[in-house]
Design an enzyme around this catalytic site. Structure first.
Site, PDB file in Angstrom:
ATOM      1  N   HIS A  19     -19.455 -54.092  61.129  1.00 45.33           N
ATOM      2  CA  HIS A  19     -19.270 -54.836  59.875  1.00 45.33           C
ATOM      3  C   HIS A  19     -19.002 -56.326  60.107  1.00 45.33           C
ATOM      4  O   HIS A  19     -19.562 -57.176  59.427  1.00 45.33           O
ATOM      5  CB  HIS A  19     -18.106 -54.269  59.058  1.00 45.33           C
ATOM      6  CG  HIS A  19     -18.302 -52.865  58.612  1.00 45.33           C
ATOM      7  ND1 HIS A  19     -17.869 -51.797  59.358  1.00 45.33           N
ATOM      8  CD2 HIS A  19     -18.896 -52.357  57.505  1.00 45.33           C
ATOM      9  CE1 HIS A  19     -18.183 -50.685  58.728  1.00 45.33           C
ATOM     10  NE2 HIS A  19     -18.813 -50.985  57.611  1.00 45.33           N
ATOM     11  N   GLU A  89     -11.823 -53.337  63.252  1.00 40.61           N
ATOM     12  CA  GLU A  89     -12.803 -53.980  64.142  1.00 40.61           C
ATOM     13  C   GLU A  89     -12.182 -55.153  64.897  1.00 40.61           C
ATOM     14  O   GLU A  89     -12.512 -55.394  66.063  1.00 40.61           O
ATOM     15  CB  GLU A  89     -14.052 -54.373  63.334  1.00 40.61           C
ATOM     16  CG  GLU A  89     -14.744 -53.119  62.778  1.00 40.61           C
ATOM     17  CD  GLU A  89     -16.118 -53.352  62.157  1.00 40.61           C
ATOM     18  OE1 GLU A  89     -16.621 -54.489  62.182  1.00 40.61           O
ATOM     19  OE2 GLU A  89     -16.687 -52.362  61.638  1.00 40.61           O
ATOM     20  N   ARG A 177      -1.883 -54.896  33.966  1.00 34.98           N
ATOM     21  CA  ARG A 177      -2.649 -55.790  33.093  1.00 34.98           C
ATOM     22  C   ARG A 177      -3.556 -54.899  32.261  1.00 34.98           C
ATOM     23  O   ARG A 177      -4.182 -53.987  32.814  1.00 34.98           O
ATOM     24  CB  ARG A 177      -3.542 -56.738  33.898  1.00 34.98           C
ATOM     25  CG  ARG A 177      -2.807 -57.814  34.659  1.00 34.98           C
ATOM     26  CD  ARG A 177      -3.799 -58.784  35.306  1.00 34.98           C
ATOM     27  NE  ARG A 177      -3.112 -59.933  35.861  1.00 34.98           N
ATOM     28  CZ  ARG A 177      -2.735 -60.050  37.137  1.00 34.98           C
ATOM     29  NH1 ARG A 177      -3.018 -59.104  38.002  1.00 34.98           N
ATOM     30  NH2 ARG A 177      -2.089 -61.125  37.548  1.00 34.98           N
ATOM     31  N   ARG A 231       4.435 -62.919  36.435  1.00 36.41           N
ATOM     32  CA  ARG A 231       4.292 -61.850  35.451  1.00 36.41           C
ATOM     33  C   ARG A 231       5.483 -61.794  34.504  1.00 36.41           C
ATOM     34  O   ARG A 231       5.478 -60.996  33.570  1.00 36.41           O
ATOM     35  CB  ARG A 231       4.092 -60.514  36.179  1.00 36.41           C
ATOM     36  CG  ARG A 231       2.884 -60.500  37.122  1.00 36.41           C
ATOM     37  CD  ARG A 231       1.569 -60.824  36.413  1.00 36.41           C
ATOM     38  NE  ARG A 231       1.281 -59.937  35.320  1.00 36.41           N
ATOM     39  CZ  ARG A 231       0.803 -58.700  35.432  1.00 36.41           C
ATOM     40  NH1 ARG A 231       0.520 -58.224  36.621  1.00 36.41           N
ATOM     41  NH2 ARG A 231       0.576 -57.957  34.374  1.00 36.41           N
TER      42      ARG A 231
HETATM   43  N1  URA Z   1      -3.354 -61.287  43.411  1.00 29.43           N
HETATM   44  C1  URA Z   1      -2.932 -60.124  42.865  1.00 29.43           C
HETATM   45  O1  URA Z   1      -3.188 -59.040  43.398  1.00 29.43           O
HETATM   46  N2  URA Z   1      -2.255 -60.194  41.707  1.00 29.43           N
HETATM   47  C2  URA Z   1      -1.982 -61.343  41.069  1.00 29.43           C
HETATM   48  O2  URA Z   1      -1.377 -61.332  39.997  1.00 29.43           O
HETATM   49  C3  URA Z   1      -2.432 -62.538  41.670  1.00 29.43           C
HETATM   50  C4  URA Z   1      -3.110 -62.482  42.848  1.00 29.43           C
END
Ligand code: URA
Length: 282
Positions: A19, A89, A177, A231
């Site tokens: 890969h 790898e 989300r 968040r």
């Molecule tokens: N990467 C992630 O996995 N989540 C985020 O909120 C931002 C970057």
């Protein structure tokens, strides 16, 4: 592509990996692991000397020298499955120390956008590491890599946080989300509050796989990620802090190299405070 003979070990006689298209001698002992292939040449811009080694699928590899230390960077793509291929790898061609350089979503208000998070361990919310070992096996970073990242952040004046990360297979629903048409199953609702309540600092998608495999294979690993999302406040700023995370990771390699060399000279198996003191006084 020819020369690949064994289906259970897809490499050529010279050790070229299927890969990543890398072979022994191409890669340094210390390898930085961004997710994004475009970030590899950006990382290499901070090196004294850099060359392109290979590009294949999501995997771009450069090697070079940072402050005189042989160093490589390979992109992993997004998520644990492609990261496991990269780590497998890279290890086969001689890599021993892995530092993820990524982006992250902070779960706490006090982690500002653009700050970096240095992971001490990661909750294994991804599925790939479960193919390797039981779910109770801890995903912990190597203490010396964590310390080198902290030392690098301190010396560069970068704002950093240290603590636990959660690594998910899913950027959207798995990080609470809403998916398309606002889909969010009941078992994902409240995940952010729950993780925050058990002192998890941030979400990303690769660290737990890297830590788990590094421990199984007796290699070393760490992670430094730039908070591009928060968040709790809802802020989202692509690119924020990425250059700082890169600078910290590069500098950590130089620090680790010096500690490793001193350790080797005096025949110690582990980094001790005394080794750091000896180098500081010199
Ligand atoms: N990467 C992630 O996995 N989540 C985020 O909120 C931002 C970057």
């Amino acid at each position: 592509m020819s020369g690949f003979k064994d289906a259970s070990r897809p490499e050529t006689e010279t050790g070229l990996q299927y890969h990543l298209m890398i072979k022994p001698g191409d890669i340094a002992k210390y390898v930085l692991l961004p997710g994004d292939p475009e970030r590899v040449p950006i990382i290499a811009r901070f090196w004294d000397l850099a060359w392109h080694v290979a590009s294949h699928r999501e995997y771009v590899t450069y090697s070079g020298y940072y402050k005189g230390v042989f160093i490589s960077a390979t992109s992993t793509g997004i998520g644990a499955p492609s990261t496991a291929i990269a780590l497998e790898e890279l290890a086969r061609v001689g890599a021993e120390v892995f530092i993820r350089v990524g982006t992250t979503g902070a779960l706490r208000r006090d982690v500002s956008i653009g700050d970096v998070v240095i992971s001490t361990g990661a909750v294994r919310l991804e599925g790939t590491s479960r193919h390797y070992v039981m779910p109770e096996y801890p995903a912990v970073a190597s203490y010396d890599v964590v310390l080198a990242l902290i030392d690098a952040a301190e010396s560069l004046g970068v704002r950093y946080h240290v603590g636990l990360t959660a690594s998910s297979d899913s950027f959207y629903v798995g990080q609470e989300r809403p998916g398309f048409r606002d889909y969010l199953p009941p078992f994902q609702r409240g995940l952010i509050d729950y993780l925050r309540s058990v002192n998890v600092l941030n979400f990303e998608m690769e660290a737990s796989l890297i830590f788990t495999l590094a421990n199984i294979y007796r290699l070393r690993a760490g992670a430094v990620c730039a908070a591009i999302a928060n968040r709790e406040t809802g802020e989202f700023k692509p690119g924020a802090g990425v250059e700082d995370a890169i600078r910290v990771a590069n500098e950590a390699v130089k620090i680790l190299y010096e500690w490793d060399e001193e350790r080797r000279k005096i025949g110690k198996a582990h980094l001790t405070p005394d080794i750091i003191r000896r180098l500081t006084w010199r």
